[in-house]
Motif scaffolding. Structure first.
Motif, PDB file in Angstrom:
ATOM      1  N   GLN A 176      35.988  44.352 119.964  1.00 48.09           N
ATOM      2  CA  GLN A 176      35.500  44.961 121.196  1.00 48.09           C
ATOM      3  C   GLN A 176      36.676  45.397 122.067  1.00 48.09           C
ATOM      4  OE1 GLN A 176      32.159  45.461 121.721  1.00 48.09           O
ATOM      5  NE2 GLN A 176      31.957  44.648 119.625  1.00 48.09           N
ATOM      6  N   GLU A 177      36.409  46.303 122.980  1.00 52.46           N
ATOM      7  CA  GLU A 177      37.456  46.777 123.892  1.00 52.46           C
ATOM      8  C   GLU A 177      38.063  45.593 124.644  1.00 52.46           C
ATOM      9  OE1 GLU A 177      39.961  49.552 125.334  1.00 52.46           O
ATOM     10  OE2 GLU A 177      38.285  50.002 123.978  1.00 52.46           O
ATOM     11  N   GLY A 178      39.385  45.479 124.589  1.00 49.84           N
ATOM     12  CA  GLY A 178      40.086  44.405 125.273  1.00 49.84           C
ATOM     13  C   GLY A 178      40.246  43.144 124.448  1.00 49.84           C
ATOM     14  N   GLU A 179      39.608  43.087 123.284  1.00 45.71           N
ATOM     15  CA  GLU A 179      39.708  41.889 122.441  1.00 45.71           C
ATOM     16  C   GLU A 179      41.083  41.855 121.767  1.00 45.71           C
ATOM     17  OE1 GLU A 179      37.065  39.487 119.091  1.00 45.71           O
ATOM     18  OE2 GLU A 179      36.468  41.497 119.761  1.00 45.71           O
ATOM     19  N   LEU A 180      41.667  40.674 121.703  1.00 50.10           N
ATOM     20  CA  LEU A 180      43.026  40.519 121.196  1.00 50.10           C
ATOM     21  C   LEU A 180      43.039  40.099 119.724  1.00 50.10           C
ATOM     22  CD1 LEU A 180      44.689  38.689 124.229  1.00 50.10           C
ATOM     23  CD2 LEU A 180      44.743  41.141 123.676  1.00 50.10           C
ATOM     24  N   ALA A 181      44.202  40.336 119.120  1.00 48.13           N
ATOM     25  CA  ALA A 181      44.405  39.946 117.721  1.00 48.13           C
ATOM     26  C   ALA A 181      45.729  39.204 117.610  1.00 48.13           C
ATOM     27  CB  ALA A 181      44.411  41.180 116.820  1.00 48.13           C
ATOM     28  N   VAL A 182      45.864  38.466 116.543  1.00 45.00           N
ATOM     29  CA  VAL A 182      47.137  37.825 116.187  1.00 45.00           C
ATOM     30  C   VAL A 182      47.755  38.630 115.056  1.00 45.00           C
ATOM     31  CG1 VAL A 182      48.220  35.776 115.194  1.00 45.00           C
ATOM     32  CG2 VAL A 182      46.386  35.537 116.881  1.00 45.00           C
ATOM     33  N   VAL A 183      49.034  38.932 115.154  1.00 41.11           N
ATOM     34  CA  VAL A 183      49.721  39.652 114.086  1.00 41.11           C
ATOM     35  C   VAL A 183      50.883  38.807 113.573  1.00 41.11           C
ATOM     36  CG1 VAL A 183      51.196  40.939 115.711  1.00 41.11           C
ATOM     37  CG2 VAL A 183      50.872  41.778 113.377  1.00 41.11           C
ATOM     38  N   ARG A 184      50.957  38.686 112.263  1.00 37.91           N
ATOM     39  CA  ARG A 184      52.101  38.066 111.585  1.00 37.91           C
ATOM     40  C   ARG A 184      52.910  39.214 110.970  1.00 37.91           C
ATOM     41  NH1 ARG A 184      51.977  32.694 110.199  1.00 37.91           N
ATOM     42  NH2 ARG A 184      52.983  33.108 108.177  1.00 37.91           N
ATOM     43  N   ARG A 185      54.090  39.447 111.531  1.00 32.73           N
ATOM     44  CA  ARG A 185      54.937  40.550 111.075  1.00 32.73           C
ATOM     45  C   ARG A 185      56.057  39.998 110.195  1.00 32.73           C
ATOM     46  NH1 ARG A 185      55.459  45.348 114.144  1.00 32.73           N
ATOM     47  NH2 ARG A 185      57.705  45.042 114.261  1.00 32.73           N
ATOM     48  N   ARG A 186      56.108  40.518 108.979  1.00 34.79           N
ATOM     49  CA  ARG A 186      57.123  40.054 108.033  1.00 34.79           C
ATOM     50  C   ARG A 186      57.933  41.236 107.504  1.00 34.79           C
ATOM     51  NH1 ARG A 186      54.289  35.880 103.873  1.00 34.79           N
ATOM     52  NH2 ARG A 186      52.667  37.459 103.735  1.00 34.79           N
ATOM     53  N   VAL A 187      59.231  41.002 107.342  1.00 32.88           N
ATOM     54  CA  VAL A 187      60.094  41.914 106.600  1.00 32.88           C
ATOM     55  C   VAL A 187      60.588  41.145 105.387  1.00 32.88           C
ATOM     56  CG1 VAL A 187      62.157  43.357 106.604  1.00 32.88           C
ATOM     57  CG2 VAL A 187      60.820  43.092 108.713  1.00 32.88           C
ATOM     58  N   ARG A 188      60.341  41.680 104.210  1.00 30.80           N
ATOM     59  CA  ARG A 188      60.703  41.005 102.972  1.00 30.80           C
ATOM     60  C   ARG A 188      61.938  41.664 102.369  1.00 30.80           C
ATOM     61  NH1 ARG A 188      54.438  40.737 100.890  1.00 30.80           N
ATOM     62  NH2 ARG A 188      54.057  38.575 101.436  1.00 30.80           N
ATOM     63  N   HIS A 189      62.890  40.835 101.976  1.00 31.93           N
ATOM     64  CA  HIS A 189      64.164  41.316 101.445  1.00 31.93           C
ATOM     65  C   HIS A 189      64.346  40.881  99.993  1.00 31.93           C
ATOM     66  CE1 HIS A 189      64.735  41.199 105.807  1.00 31.93           C
ATOM     67  NE2 HIS A 189      65.778  41.998 105.671  1.00 31.93           N
ATOM     68  N   LEU A 190      65.054  41.703  99.228  1.00 25.49           N
ATOM     69  CA  LEU A 190      65.530  41.343  97.901  1.00 25.49           C
ATOM     70  C   LEU A 190      67.007  41.688  97.818  1.00 25.49           C
ATOM     71  CD1 LEU A 190      62.736  42.544  95.428  1.00 25.49           C
ATOM     72  CD2 LEU A 190      63.352  40.190  95.997  1.00 25.49           C
ATOM     73  N   ASP A 191      67.804  40.707  97.387  1.00 24.02           N
ATOM     74  CA  ASP A 191      69.252  40.920  97.247  1.00 24.02           C
ATOM     75  C   ASP A 191      69.865  41.483  98.524  1.00 24.02           C
ATOM     76  OD1 ASP A 191      69.018  40.021  94.645  1.00 24.02           O
ATOM     77  OD2 ASP A 191      68.760  42.036  93.826  1.00 24.02           O
ATOM     78  N   GLY A 192      69.375  41.001  99.682  1.00 27.18           N
ATOM     79  CA  GLY A 192      69.944  41.408 100.963  1.00 27.18           C
ATOM     80  C   GLY A 192      69.433  42.726 101.503  1.00 27.18           C
ATOM     81  N   GLU A 193      68.564  43.430 100.768  1.00 25.20           N
ATOM     82  CA  GLU A 193      68.042  44.726 101.211  1.00 25.20           C
ATOM     83  C   GLU A 193      66.582  44.577 101.626  1.00 25.20           C
ATOM     84  OE1 GLU A 193      67.684  49.336  99.566  1.00 25.20           O
ATOM     85  OE2 GLU A 193      67.871  47.687  98.134  1.00 25.20           O
ATOM     86  N   PRO A 194      66.201  45.092 102.806  1.00 23.24           N
ATOM     87  CA  PRO A 194      64.784  45.040 103.184  1.00 23.24           C
ATOM     88  C   PRO A 194      63.965  45.909 102.232  1.00 23.24           C
ATOM     89  CG  PRO A 194      66.019  46.386 104.738  1.00 23.24           C
ATOM     90  CD  PRO A 194      67.022  45.746 103.841  1.00 23.24           C
ATOM     91  N   PHE A 195      62.948  45.309 101.614  1.00 20.11           N
ATOM     92  CA  PHE A 195      62.184  46.028 100.598  1.00 20.11           C
ATOM     93  C   PHE A 195      60.836  46.514 101.101  1.00 20.11           C
ATOM     94  CE2 PHE A 195      64.848  46.124  97.074  1.00 20.11           C
ATOM     95  CZ  PHE A 195      64.177  46.651  95.979  1.00 20.11           C
ATOM     96  N   ASN A 196      60.155  45.722 101.918  1.00 20.04           N
ATOM     97  CA  ASN A 196      58.899  46.191 102.492  1.00 20.04           C
ATOM     98  C   ASN A 196      58.544  45.361 103.709  1.00 20.04           C
ATOM     99  OD1 ASN A 196      57.326  43.821 101.575  1.00 20.04           O
ATOM    100  ND2 ASN A 196      57.446  44.728  99.533  1.00 20.04           N
ATOM    101  N   THR A 197      57.595  45.858 104.478  1.00 20.24           N
ATOM    102  CA  THR A 197      57.074  45.103 105.610  1.00 20.24           C
ATOM    103  C   THR A 197      55.624  44.740 105.320  1.00 20.24           C
ATOM    104  OG1 THR A 197      56.379  47.092 106.806  1.00 20.24           O
ATOM    105  CG2 THR A 197      58.586  46.234 107.264  1.00 20.24           C
ATOM    106  N   ASN A 198      55.190  43.626 105.912  1.00 17.08           N
ATOM    107  CA  ASN A 198      53.847  43.119 105.706  1.00 17.08           C
ATOM    108  C   ASN A 198      53.359  42.600 107.052  1.00 17.08           C
ATOM    109  OD1 ASN A 198      52.286  40.333 105.266  1.00 17.08           O
ATOM    110  ND2 ASN A 198      51.747  41.651 103.544  1.00 17.08           N
TER     111      ASN A 198
END
Length: 260
Positions: free
Chosen positions: A133-155
């Motif tokens: 609904q309008e004004g309703e809040l959400a929780v977000v878990r923001r992740r950056v995943r790395h392989l061998d020191g390089e950022p590979f994707n976000t989730n």
């Protein structure tokens, strides 16, 4: 004459194609250093600006990388095989590694991820998918995943706040048994998922988080998890750089009539 001019390939594009071919056939091997700008200028008999334009095109394609002050090197491209269909498989038993970590540490690559959690007013598209609904809040878990020191994707995983308040999902740490299991334990089991995949250019925030070279496209995989009654309880936005991923789907065989 006009048609001939339109079909003519520019000099910088010819140089780029020659170098591209040498990378493709292994003449310029992975991690090999390209000739210097001065050497390329002499080799092709052109101005240095023309050589730089050709090199910039190959950088944009993800074929070479600049390493100041040494010059340009053939990029080591080892793509991650991304499998959306594994969404609901059991979590690995090793507490310190999530599904991603278990998959790719076994592949001889060093995984690492950052996790941030926040209470937000979600973007309009996420709000619509979660039916908030309008004004309703959400929780977000923001992740950056790395392989061998390089950022590979976000989730980035979004949950209605009313469903996950006071759960482990609110903590900025890995959840060994997975957020899906936490939701199920609190009465919100996911039995279906809607997957959407878009291919586009990245936003400025995505460029920064993933350290993307200019011109790198991304695939955006949006997964909406649904309860048995159809209630959406989670929206996950995965951003996959096009030069680092292969998206793999495995499907059961279909009846012969479906192939006609």
């Amino acid at each position: 004459m006009a048609a001939a001019r339109q079909g003519r390939v520019s000099v910088w594009a010819q140089i780029a194609q020659d170098l591209r071919s040498k990378i493709a056939d292994g003449t310029l091997a992975v991690d090999a250093q390209l000739p210097t700008e001065a050497d390329l200028t002499a080799q092709y008999g052109v101005a240095r600006a023309t050589v730089r334009q050709a090199l910039a095109a190959l950088v944009n394609e993800g074929l070479i990388v600049p390493r100041a002050p040494r010059g340009y090197f053939v990029r080591h491209r080892k793509p991650l095989f991304y499998r959306p269909q594994t969404e609901f498989r059991p979590q690995p038993k090793t507490p310190e590694m999530d599904r991603f970590m278990a998959d790719h540490s076994a592949d001889g690559r060093e995984p690492w991820q950052s996790i941030d959690v926040a209470i937000v007013a979600p973007p309009p598209d996420v709000m619509q998918r979660l039916k908030l609904q309008e004004g309703e809040l959400a929780v977000v878990r923001r992740r950056v995943r790395h392989l061998d020191g390089e950022p590979f994707n976000t989730n980035d995983s979004y949950f209605p706040l009313r469903f996950v308040q006071d759960t482990e999902i609110m903590r900025p740490v890995d959840i060994p048994r997975g957020a899906n299991q936490v939701l199920a334990e609190h009465g919100y089991p996911q039995v279906r998922a809607l997957d959407e995949i878009y291919v586009r250019m990245p936003s400025p925030d995505e460029v920064q988080r993933l350290e993307l070279a200019p011109g790198t496209p991304v695939a955006c995989h949006v997964c909406t998890g649904l309860c048995p009654d159809g209630t959406p309880v989670r929206v996950v936005v995965n951003i996959l750089p096009g030069d680092r991923h292969v998206i793999v789907y495995e499907r059961d065989g279909m009846p012969a009539k479906d192939h006609e």
